[in-house]
Design a protein around this motif. Structure first.
Motif, short mmCIF file in Angstrom:
data_model
loop_
_atom_site.label_atom_id
_atom_site.label_comp_id
_atom_site.label_asym_id
_atom_site.label_seq_id
_atom_site.Cartn_x
_atom_site.Cartn_y
_atom_site.Cartn_z
N HIS A 72 1.18 -57.21 -39.19
CA HIS A 72 0.16 -57.53 -38.19
C HIS A 72 0.80 -58.15 -36.95
O HIS A 72 0.23 -59.05 -36.34
N THR A 73 1.99 -57.66 -36.60
CA THR A 73 2.85 -58.09 -35.49
C THR A 73 3.61 -59.36 -35.86
O THR A 73 3.22 -60.09 -36.78
N ASP A 75 4.19 -61.38 -33.21
CA ASP A 75 3.83 -62.19 -32.04
C ASP A 75 2.52 -62.94 -32.22
O ASP A 75 2.10 -63.69 -31.35
N ASP A 77 -1.29 -62.53 -34.88
CA ASP A 77 -1.93 -62.03 -36.10
C ASP A 77 -2.99 -61.02 -35.70
O ASP A 77 -4.16 -61.34 -35.56
N SER A 78 -2.56 -59.78 -35.50
CA SER A 78 -3.47 -58.73 -35.07
C SER A 78 -4.54 -58.47 -36.13
O SER A 78 -4.28 -58.55 -37.33
N HIS A 80 -5.79 -55.53 -36.49
CA HIS A 80 -5.67 -54.10 -36.80
C HIS A 80 -4.69 -53.90 -37.96
O HIS A 80 -3.71 -54.62 -38.08
N ALA A 107 2.93 -51.90 -36.01
CA ALA A 107 1.80 -52.82 -35.91
C ALA A 107 1.00 -52.49 -34.65
O ALA A 107 1.58 -52.09 -33.62
N HIS A 109 -2.05 -53.53 -31.87
CA HIS A 109 -2.85 -54.56 -31.19
C HIS A 109 -3.79 -53.83 -30.23
O HIS A 109 -3.61 -52.64 -29.95
N SER A 110 -4.78 -54.49 -29.72
CA SER A 110 -5.75 -53.83 -28.84
C SER A 110 -5.10 -53.28 -27.57
O SER A 110 -5.59 -52.30 -27.01
N THR A 111 -4.01 -53.87 -27.11
CA THR A 111 -3.38 -53.41 -25.88
C THR A 111 -1.93 -52.96 -26.06
O THR A 111 -1.33 -52.45 -25.11
N GLU A 112 -1.36 -53.14 -27.26
CA GLU A 112 0.04 -52.78 -27.48
C GLU A 112 0.25 -52.18 -28.87
O GLU A 112 -0.52 -52.44 -29.79
N ARG A 175 -2.27 -47.99 -24.56
CA ARG A 175 -1.52 -49.15 -25.05
C ARG A 175 -0.06 -49.05 -24.60
O ARG A 175 0.46 -47.98 -24.34
#
Length: 308
Positions: A72-73, A75, A77-78, A80, A107, A109-112, A175
């Motif tokens: 979940h990344t 960076d 806690d995504s 997704h 992983a 994320h909404s933008t990456e 993304r």
């Protein structure tokens, strides 16, 4: 030796877990029991001489991917799930044939989209040595691998190759691709023995890197959901599922990968009735991803999300 059975009992076997799995089958096993038994077995393994063999470390982590950071990344806690509901074992970077990562999460994320490239060494490799806490050659070599992958991604045409190789065009439309690099190396006792070593260790990771010891690996959030796949010429193939595997009641996440039935058959810690139930459900969801949706008048659809 085969890819999935280096010895008997097999690598990653969880003593005591099959009986627990049988108790709840064909329903979902208790996640807390799995996490507790896995952590006990993992600590025994990394303390053992067997963990000097990187192939055995790879096999253990393939069977229990929840121990690997980054689903979940790294960076944050995504919310997704990773694509394709699994960690990828030994992913190839097109054109870079001499050394590939040991694992990779994709992983989301909404933008990456974060390719999390993971290099594993062994728990017996060293970080630092000497009174001046010099960087050990084991660590310098491993960091060199991360630098090579970073340089590969810095070339824009390689990013396009990567997106096509791993079937990410639909994710990348809106993304940004943001690679991250993780090194799992040695034990923490090698750098906690003095203040100087602790200070040196804290400065080792470069931007977008995480460097951690094997002691740091513990079952991650949603540990029952994710399996292990390989990327082959014709797509993703499942090579291992954890004995705790739990699935969603919608199929989009399971369609990209083939081989679910074969991987379930080789999961010796899973109760037979649980295996057969998951085979049935996965066959349904791969063929009909919307099987559990309810269709209402006017074509309105609803889904009461649940785990199977």
């Amino acid at each position: 030796m085969t890819e999935t059975d280096f010895r008997t009992p097999f690598v990653g076997h969880l003593p005591g877990y099959p009986a627990e799995n049988e108790r709840t089958a064909p329903g979902r096993p208790v996640e807390e029991v799995y996490s507790r038994l896995l952590l006990e077995r993992w600590r025994q393994f990394i303390d053992s001489e067997e963990s000097r063999d990187e192939r055995l470390v790879q096999a253990f982590l393939e069977r229990h991917p929840c121990l690997l950071p980054g689903s979940h990344t790294v960076d944050g806690d995504s919310g997704h799930s990773p694509y394709p509901m699994a960690v990828i074992s030994q992913p190839k970077l097109p054109g870079l044939s001499d050394r590939h990562p040991d694992f990779m999460w994709i992983a989301v994320h909404s933008t990456e989209v974060f390719p999390i490239l993971i290099e594993i060494e062994t728990p017996h490799k060293q970080w630092l040595y000497g009174d001046r806490a010099e960087i050990h050659s084991d660590l310098a070599h491993a960091q060199g691998q991360l630098a090579e992958w970073r340089a590969w991604f810095d070339a824009g045409y390689n990013r396009d190759l990567f997106i096509d190789q791993y079937g990410l065009r639909s994710f990348i439309e809106d993304r940004k691709l943001s690679p991250r690099f993780v090194l799992i190396h040695g034990r923490s006792e090698n750098y906690t023995s003095s203040k100087l070593r602790r200070q040196k260790q804290a400065q080792l990771a470069r931007n977008h890197e995480r460097i951690m010891s094997f002691d740091r690996l513990t079952p991650c959030k949603n540990s029952v959901l994710y399996s292990c796949v390989r990327r082959e010429a014709d797509g993703y193939r499942v090579i291992a599922v954890p004995p705790s595997l739990t699935i969603f009641n919608f199929g989009d996440g399971y369609q990209p990968a083939a081989g679910w039935h074969e991987a379930l058959d080789t999961c010796a810690d899973m109760a037979v009735s649980r295996r057969e139930y998951l085979k049935e459900q996965l066959a349904l969801l791969v063929e009909e991803p919307d099987a559990y949706y309810e269709i209402h008048s006017g074509g309105f659809r609803t889904l009461r999300a649940r785990w199977l």
